[in-house]
Design a protein around this motif. Structure first.
Motif, PDB file in Angstrom:
ATOM      1  N   SER A  67     -22.677  15.111   5.365  1.00 41.35           N
ATOM      2  CA  SER A  67     -21.761  16.234   5.586  1.00 41.35           C
ATOM      3  C   SER A  67     -21.399  16.344   7.068  1.00 41.35           C
ATOM      4  CB  SER A  67     -22.408  17.554   5.147  1.00 41.35           C
ATOM      5  OG  SER A  67     -22.959  17.430   3.872  1.00 41.35           O
ATOM      6  N   GLU A  83     -27.157  22.062  -3.810  1.00 39.18           N
ATOM      7  CA  GLU A  83     -27.266  23.192  -4.729  1.00 39.18           C
ATOM      8  C   GLU A  83     -28.097  22.891  -5.985  1.00 39.18           C
ATOM      9  OE1 GLU A  83     -23.531  24.710  -6.061  1.00 39.18           O
ATOM     10  OE2 GLU A  83     -22.754  22.757  -6.595  1.00 39.18           O
ATOM     11  N   LYS A  84     -28.131  21.640  -6.397  1.00 44.88           N
ATOM     12  CA  LYS A  84     -28.908  21.322  -7.600  1.00 44.88           C
ATOM     13  C   LYS A  84     -30.401  21.291  -7.316  1.00 44.88           C
ATOM     14  CE  LYS A  84     -25.485  18.934 -10.339  1.00 44.88           C
ATOM     15  NZ  LYS A  84     -24.930  17.635 -10.710  1.00 44.88           N
ATOM     16  N   ARG A  90     -22.519  21.227  -1.976  1.00 44.34           N
ATOM     17  CA  ARG A  90     -22.404  20.273  -3.086  1.00 44.34           C
ATOM     18  C   ARG A  90     -23.646  19.383  -3.178  1.00 44.34           C
ATOM     19  NH1 ARG A  90     -16.437  17.781  -2.312  1.00 44.34           N
ATOM     20  NH2 ARG A  90     -15.280  19.677  -2.709  1.00 44.34           N
ATOM     21  N   GLN A  91     -24.171  19.025  -2.018  1.00 41.58           N
ATOM     22  CA  GLN A  91     -25.298  18.087  -2.003  1.00 41.58           C
ATOM     23  C   GLN A  91     -26.622  18.755  -2.358  1.00 41.58           C
ATOM     24  OE1 GLN A  91     -24.895  14.921  -1.584  1.00 41.58           O
ATOM     25  NE2 GLN A  91     -23.136  14.534  -0.294  1.00 41.58           N
ATOM     26  N   ASP A  96     -13.549  25.620  -0.031  1.00 42.86           N
ATOM     27  CA  ASP A  96     -13.081  24.310  -0.510  1.00 42.86           C
ATOM     28  C   ASP A  96     -11.616  24.085  -0.097  1.00 42.86           C
ATOM     29  OD1 ASP A  96     -13.568  21.945  -1.749  1.00 42.86           O
ATOM     30  OD2 ASP A  96     -13.059  22.637  -3.757  1.00 42.86           O
ATOM     31  N   SER A 107     -26.731  28.315  -1.768  1.00 43.91           N
ATOM     32  CA  SER A 107     -27.097  27.417  -2.867  1.00 43.91           C
ATOM     33  C   SER A 107     -28.143  28.011  -3.801  1.00 43.91           C
ATOM     34  CB  SER A 107     -27.644  26.101  -2.308  1.00 43.91           C
ATOM     35  OG  SER A 107     -26.686  25.487  -1.514  1.00 43.91           O
ATOM     36  N   TYR A 164     -16.646  30.009  -2.546  1.00 45.53           N
ATOM     37  CA  TYR A 164     -16.711  28.540  -2.582  1.00 45.53           C
ATOM     38  C   TYR A 164     -15.305  27.934  -2.662  1.00 45.53           C
ATOM     39  CZ  TYR A 164     -18.138  23.843  -3.904  1.00 45.53           C
ATOM     40  OH  TYR A 164     -18.304  22.488  -3.935  1.00 45.53           O
ATOM     41  N   VAL A 212     -19.104  23.154   2.626  1.00 47.26           N
ATOM     42  CA  VAL A 212     -18.849  22.795   1.220  1.00 47.26           C
ATOM     43  C   VAL A 212     -19.593  21.506   0.840  1.00 47.26           C
ATOM     44  CG1 VAL A 212     -17.073  22.024  -0.414  1.00 47.26           C
ATOM     45  CG2 VAL A 212     -16.648  24.004   1.037  1.00 47.26           C
ATOM     46  N   LEU A 213     -19.539  20.510   1.708  1.00 46.42           N
ATOM     47  CA  LEU A 213     -20.221  19.251   1.383  1.00 46.42           C
ATOM     48  C   LEU A 213     -21.730  19.448   1.306  1.00 46.42           C
ATOM     49  CD1 LEU A 213     -18.201  16.618   3.472  1.00 46.42           C
ATOM     50  CD2 LEU A 213     -17.991  17.168   1.053  1.00 46.42           C
TER      51      LEU A 213
END
Lengths: 216, 235
Positions: free
Chosen positions: A140, A105-106, A102-103, A48, A33, A44, A98-99
């Motif tokens: 996740s 990385e920001k 997604r949660q 996915d 991430s 990724y 992956v989940l």
């Protein structure tokens, strides 16, 4: 008595595979991430896609690897609970990975910068990101566990559905249904559903209610 | 800590920051003024290495390698990230990373909390208001007692009392440790109250930099003159 044994085997296999997959997925997801590298998008996308991998295909792959002529044949793991754990672990690893990515990385780069500016090291950052995103990570993990405990194809192939040894709830249901014994299959089905609900409730209660947000 | 910036360029879609040369003498309080989008925050984040830059060099006491000075710089961002843990743990987190003795940590906490008297140290920091969170973030940066302190609108969400106590705190640490402080603010009067040097930025460039007295009594740039006459730095 047999039913209790089946339930315990199911829980042992699924919880162990979820625990191992979670540790690996989280340890991979955190650096993934925060770092940019050449094949990031490709990796990724592959992960996915693997989220939707049919359990029987995973079962087949693990079967080949663990069979006598396979690369790990000497370990004699085929038709053991360990083989079932490996198959489930590989099946849910991409899901949790992956989940989790997604949660987090920001928010991960922000936490990393703040942590490092305060003098923390990578270990401190890892602790902080898990602490900050535990709700998201639990989501996740819950998804991975749900997939593990409910799948039948992979554990059937590599476990062999051996009575008293590798028989789990899903393989029991499949077997009893094929024999026309719907009553027992239905009972185990309801127990499986109840256990799934219970584990999900426990995981969600651990998740807590805090969310990550910037404060203005 | 002296800061020397040479040929610094940071681009987003267009040039966000372009500074030919800037020298900030150690031990000074420097106020960064400017309209929204003038590059103040970008400059601060470049100095803190929060964001990479496209061209240029920043020297920290002559040192070019940021990793060697990372532990000499503290930053409080415009939107500080508050960790999901009690207020006290948020404030002393950096001290914990230094593996300092508990007694020293408690003493420092007491010393710096005396400015705000926060009585919610055990409360989860995620539940704080904007002003409270700003105080926590500021204390978290100040408590480390590092030679360079970068502050991005630290008092924007604070009430008057909090603002004045913050200014006192900054003056005190500047006097006690010779801390170099760069503070981004939209409050001209705050700049006048605390800064030794005032910098005014516009469109990513420094258009005026002078001592406090010269800046406020004898501004050169027409935009600065106009804004000082108006009394506030807002669009």
């Amino acid at each position: 008595m047999e039913i209790l044994e089946i339930i315990l085997t199911s829980l042992y296999v699924s919880l162990t595979s979820t625990a191992i997959a979670s540790i690996i997925a989280i340890l991979l997801a955190v650096p993934f991430s925060i770092k940019d590298f050449k094949l990031k998008r490709a990796i990724y996308r592959i992960a996915d896609s693997l989220m939707a991998m049919p359990p029987v295909v995973m079962g087949l792959i693990v079967f080949i690897i663990l069979s006598k002529r396979g690369p790990l044949g000497e370990l004699n793991l085929l038709f053991t609970p360990t083989a079932m754990i490996i198959a489930q672990m590989l099946l849910i690893l991409p899901i949790i990975f992956v989940l989790t990515v997604r949660q987090i990385e920001k928010i991960a780069p922000t936490i990393q910068k703040n942590c490092y500016m305060l003098g923390g090291d990578y270990g401190d950052f890892l602790f902080l990101i898990i602490n900050e995103c535990k709700g998201e990570i639990f989501t996740s993990v819950t998804s991975g566990f749900s997939r593990a405990i409910s799948e039948v194809g992979a554990v059937m192939m590599v476990g062999g559905n051996i009575k008293g040894y590798t028989r789990v709830m899903t393989t029991f249901i499949a077997l009893e249904t094929s024999k026309g014994n719907f009553k027992d299959a239905l009972i185990i089905g309801l127990i499986l559903l109840a256990i799934s609900f219970l584990i999900n409730i426990i995981l969600h209660s651990l998740k807590g209610r805090e969310t990550n947000e910037y404060i203005n | 800590m002296n800061i020397l910036i040479k040929g610094l360029v940071k681009e987003y879609e267009k040039v966000a920051l372009s500074i030919d040369e800037l020298f900030i003498e150690g031990g000074k309080i420097v106020a960064l003024l400017g309209l929204n989008g003038s590059g103040k925050t970008t400059l601060l984040e470049c100095i803190a290495n929060f964001k990479g830059y496209d061209k240029g060099i920043i020297y920290y006491d002559g040192e070019e390698d940021f990793e060697r000075v990372r532990n000499k710089i503290s930053i409080m961002q415009q939107r500080p990230y508050i960790f999901n843990m009690p207020v006290k743990e948020n404030i002393i987190l950096g001290l914990r990373y230094q593996r300092l003795d508990t007694k020293i940590i408690e003493e420092r906490l007491k010393k710096y909390n005396s400015y705000y008297n926060l009585n919610f140290l055990d409360k989860n920091a995620k539940k704080l208001s904007g002003g409270e969170a700003a105080k926590v973030a500021l204390l978290r940066a100040v408590i480390l007692e590092r030679p360079l302190l970068l502050l991005d609108e630290p008092t924007a969400n604070m009430d008057i009392e909090g603002t004045l106590m913050t200014e006192k705190l900054l003056k005190d640490i500047n006097k006690e440790f010779g801390t170099t402080i760069l503070i981004v603010t939209h409050d001209i009067f705050q700049a006048e109250r605390i800064a030794d040097i005032v910098i005014f930025m516009d469109k990513g460039k420094i258009i005026e930099m002078n001592t406090n007295e010269e800046f406020f009594n004898n501004p050169k740039n027409p935009l600065v003159k106009k804004i000082l006459k108006r009394g506030e730095v807002n669009d």
